[in-house]
Design a protein around this motif. Structure first.
Motif, PDB file in Angstrom:
ATOM      1  N   TRP A 161       0.812  -1.219   0.000  1.00 56.45           N
ATOM      2  CA  TRP A 161       0.000   0.000   0.000  1.00 56.45           C
ATOM      3  C   TRP A 161       0.844   1.267   0.000  1.00 56.45           C
ATOM      4  CZ3 TRP A 161      -4.566  -0.453  -1.781  1.00 56.45           C
ATOM      5  CH2 TRP A 161      -5.315  -1.607  -1.544  1.00 56.45           C
ATOM      6  N   ASP A 162       1.951   1.277   0.713  1.00 57.79           N
ATOM      7  CA  ASP A 162       2.823   2.458   0.727  1.00 57.79           C
ATOM      8  C   ASP A 162       3.392   2.697  -0.671  1.00 57.79           C
ATOM      9  OD1 ASP A 162       2.263   2.397   3.436  1.00 57.79           O
ATOM     10  OD2 ASP A 162       4.252   1.681   4.018  1.00 57.79           O
ATOM     11  N   GLY A 163       3.836   1.623  -1.307  1.00 64.06           N
ATOM     12  CA  GLY A 163       4.364   1.740  -2.667  1.00 64.06           C
ATOM     13  C   GLY A 163       3.298   2.182  -3.643  1.00 64.06           C
ATOM     14  N   TRP A 164       2.102   1.609  -3.528  1.00 67.06           N
ATOM     15  CA  TRP A 164       1.005   1.965  -4.439  1.00 67.06           C
ATOM     16  C   TRP A 164       0.664   3.444  -4.320  1.00 67.06           C
ATOM     17  CZ3 TRP A 164      -4.030   3.732  -3.808  1.00 67.06           C
ATOM     18  CH2 TRP A 164      -4.831   3.697  -4.954  1.00 67.06           C
ATOM     19  N   LEU A 165       0.585   3.954  -3.091  1.00 67.48           N
ATOM     20  CA  LEU A 165       0.248   5.372  -2.912  1.00 67.48           C
ATOM     21  C   LEU A 165       1.309   6.287  -3.530  1.00 67.48           C
ATOM     22  CD1 LEU A 165      -1.238   5.320   0.690  1.00 67.48           C
ATOM     23  CD2 LEU A 165      -2.432   6.027  -1.414  1.00 67.48           C
ATOM     24  N   LYS A 166       2.578   5.962  -3.329  1.00 66.35           N
ATOM     25  CA  LYS A 166       3.654   6.764  -3.935  1.00 66.35           C
ATOM     26  C   LYS A 166       3.580   6.699  -5.454  1.00 66.35           C
ATOM     27  CE  LYS A 166       6.949   5.210  -0.995  1.00 66.35           C
ATOM     28  NZ  LYS A 166       8.281   4.796  -0.636  1.00 66.35           N
ATOM     29  N   LEU A 167       3.369   5.509  -5.981  1.00 67.78           N
ATOM     30  CA  LEU A 167       3.289   5.344  -7.429  1.00 67.78           C
ATOM     31  C   LEU A 167       2.088   6.063  -8.016  1.00 67.78           C
ATOM     32  CD1 LEU A 167       4.375   1.623  -7.634  1.00 67.78           C
ATOM     33  CD2 LEU A 167       5.565   3.560  -8.719  1.00 67.78           C
ATOM     34  N   LYS A 168       0.974   6.079  -7.303  1.00 70.85           N
ATOM     35  CA  LYS A 168      -0.206   6.796  -7.791  1.00 70.85           C
ATOM     36  C   LYS A 168       0.119   8.279  -7.958  1.00 70.85           C
ATOM     37  CE  LYS A 168      -5.133   7.274  -6.952  1.00 70.85           C
ATOM     38  NZ  LYS A 168      -5.484   8.477  -6.225  1.00 70.85           N
ATOM     39  N   ASP A 169       0.848   8.858  -7.005  1.00 72.93           N
ATOM     40  CA  ASP A 169       1.294  10.252  -7.133  1.00 72.93           C
ATOM     41  C   ASP A 169       2.243  10.407  -8.320  1.00 72.93           C
ATOM     42  OD1 ASP A 169      -0.220  11.070  -4.968  1.00 72.93           O
ATOM     43  OD2 ASP A 169       1.458  10.985  -3.549  1.00 72.93           O
ATOM     44  N   ASP A 170       3.166   9.449  -8.489  1.00 73.31           N
ATOM     45  CA  ASP A 170       4.088   9.491  -9.633  1.00 73.31           C
ATOM     46  C   ASP A 170       3.322   9.478 -10.954  1.00 73.31           C
ATOM     47  OD1 ASP A 170       6.257   9.430  -7.919  1.00 73.31           O
ATOM     48  OD2 ASP A 170       6.831   7.355  -8.390  1.00 73.31           O
ATOM     49  N   TYR A 171       2.353   8.582 -11.067  1.00 70.85           N
ATOM     50  CA  TYR A 171       1.580   8.495 -12.308  1.00 70.85           C
ATOM     51  C   TYR A 171       0.747   9.759 -12.530  1.00 70.85           C
ATOM     52  CZ  TYR A 171       2.982   3.798 -13.556  1.00 70.85           C
ATOM     53  OH  TYR A 171       3.731   2.712 -13.944  1.00 70.85           O
ATOM     54  N   ASP A 172       0.291  10.379 -11.461  1.00 70.57           N
ATOM     55  CA  ASP A 172      -0.457  11.635 -11.591  1.00 70.57           C
ATOM     56  C   ASP A 172       0.429  12.711 -12.214  1.00 70.57           C
ATOM     57  OD1 ASP A 172      -2.627  13.391 -11.317  1.00 70.57           O
ATOM     58  OD2 ASP A 172      -1.972  14.025  -9.322  1.00 70.57           O
ATOM     59  N   ARG A 173       1.705  12.726 -11.855  1.00 67.15           N
ATOM     60  CA  ARG A 173       2.639  13.704 -12.432  1.00 67.15           C
ATOM     61  C   ARG A 173       3.049  13.325 -13.866  1.00 67.15           C
ATOM     62  NH1 ARG A 173       4.348  13.453  -7.148  1.00 67.15           N
ATOM     63  NH2 ARG A 173       6.005  11.938  -7.562  1.00 67.15           N
ATOM     64  N   ARG A 174       3.103  12.048 -14.172  1.00 70.35           N
ATOM     65  CA  ARG A 174       3.600  11.577 -15.454  1.00 70.35           C
ATOM     66  C   ARG A 174       2.549  11.563 -16.566  1.00 70.35           C
ATOM     67  NH1 ARG A 174       8.120   8.312 -15.828  1.00 70.35           N
ATOM     68  NH2 ARG A 174       9.428   8.323 -13.987  1.00 70.35           N
ATOM     69  N   ILE A 175       1.304  11.351 -16.203  1.00 68.63           N
ATOM     70  CA  ILE A 175       0.252  11.208 -17.216  1.00 68.63           C
ATOM     71  C   ILE A 175      -0.485  12.541 -17.343  1.00 68.63           C
ATOM     72  CG2 ILE A 175      -1.909  10.029 -17.783  1.00 68.63           C
ATOM     73  CD1 ILE A 175      -0.755   7.550 -16.382  1.00 68.63           C
ATOM     74  N   PRO A 176      -0.498  13.117 -18.530  1.00 65.64           N
ATOM     75  CA  PRO A 176      -1.162  14.407 -18.719  1.00 65.64           C
ATOM     76  C   PRO A 176      -2.648  14.352 -18.402  1.00 65.64           C
ATOM     77  CG  PRO A 176      -0.002  13.699 -20.726  1.00 65.64           C
ATOM     78  CD  PRO A 176       0.061  12.578 -19.755  1.00 65.64           C
ATOM     79  N   ALA A 177      -3.139  15.445 -17.870  1.00 65.98           N
ATOM     80  CA  ALA A 177      -4.571  15.529 -17.499  1.00 65.98           C
ATOM     81  C   ALA A 177      -5.431  15.626 -18.750  1.00 65.98           C
ATOM     82  CB  ALA A 177      -4.812  16.735 -16.628  1.00 65.98           C
TER      83      ALA A 177
END
Length: 177
Positions: A161-177
């Motif tokens: 879960w800790d990794g998933w939450l960090k990665l979700k933030d990473d993907y939010d920055r990487r994938i254009p809105a």
């Protein structure tokens, strides 16, 4: 395990609703295949559930993400201890390709390609409903594949879960809105 410079651990959006993510894993392909198709093996990195290796066969994926790592990390609000999803096998090419439905509308394919003693695993998730789900799916596949790699190399993974939450933030920055 060698590191190929052309393999980025992050998924990439190849079409508006399609995510592709790759991993170079220790082989042989038959070993990876077992982690994709055998419920007890798949349960160690993704989700359990018996699967018949036959096109048209229905099956159910059963996630218990708290059991994937020790410790599991802090489960976010809104996620239960278990999640279930009905799926159907669409295509099977033993040790090479597995395709199944992702719930009612999505589709996931796993392609295996031997590269010496290693196997290139390509996961393609199609028809992701919206950007919010794209972020969750991207972080999910990324973390689950990190756990699979750890299982195959007999190393420890970050708490799920800790990794998933960090990665979700990473993907939010990487994938254009």
């Amino acid at each position: 395990m060698t590191q190929r410079l052309d393999i980025n651990p992050y998924g990439r959006v190849t079409e508006p609703a399609t995510l592709v993510i790759e991993r170079l894993l220790p082989g042989p392909a038959s070993r990876i295949w077992r982690y994709l198709t055998e419920g007890d093996m798949r349960r160690q990195w993704l989700a359990g559930g018996a699967m018949e290796e036959k096109a048209g066969a229905p099956f159910e994926l059963v996630w218990r993400n708290d059991e994937l790592t020790d410790p599991p990390g802090n489960r976010p609000e809104g996620f239960g201890e278990e999640m279930r999803m009905k799926s159907r096998v669409l295509e099977v090419q033993k040790d090479k390709r597995l395709v199944f439905t992702w719930g009612e509308s999505g589709e996931v394919s796993f392609d295996l390609k031997a590269e010496g003693d290693e196997v290139l695993l390509t996961v393609t998730h199609r028809r992701i409903s919206d950007r919010a789900n794209l972020l969750m799916v991207g972080a999910g596949w990324h973390m689950h594949l990190d756990i699979l790699a750890a299982r195959l190399t007999e190393t420890r993974s970050e708490p799920f879960w800790d990794g998933w939450l960090k990665l979700k933030d990473d993907y939010d920055r990487r994938i254009p809105a």
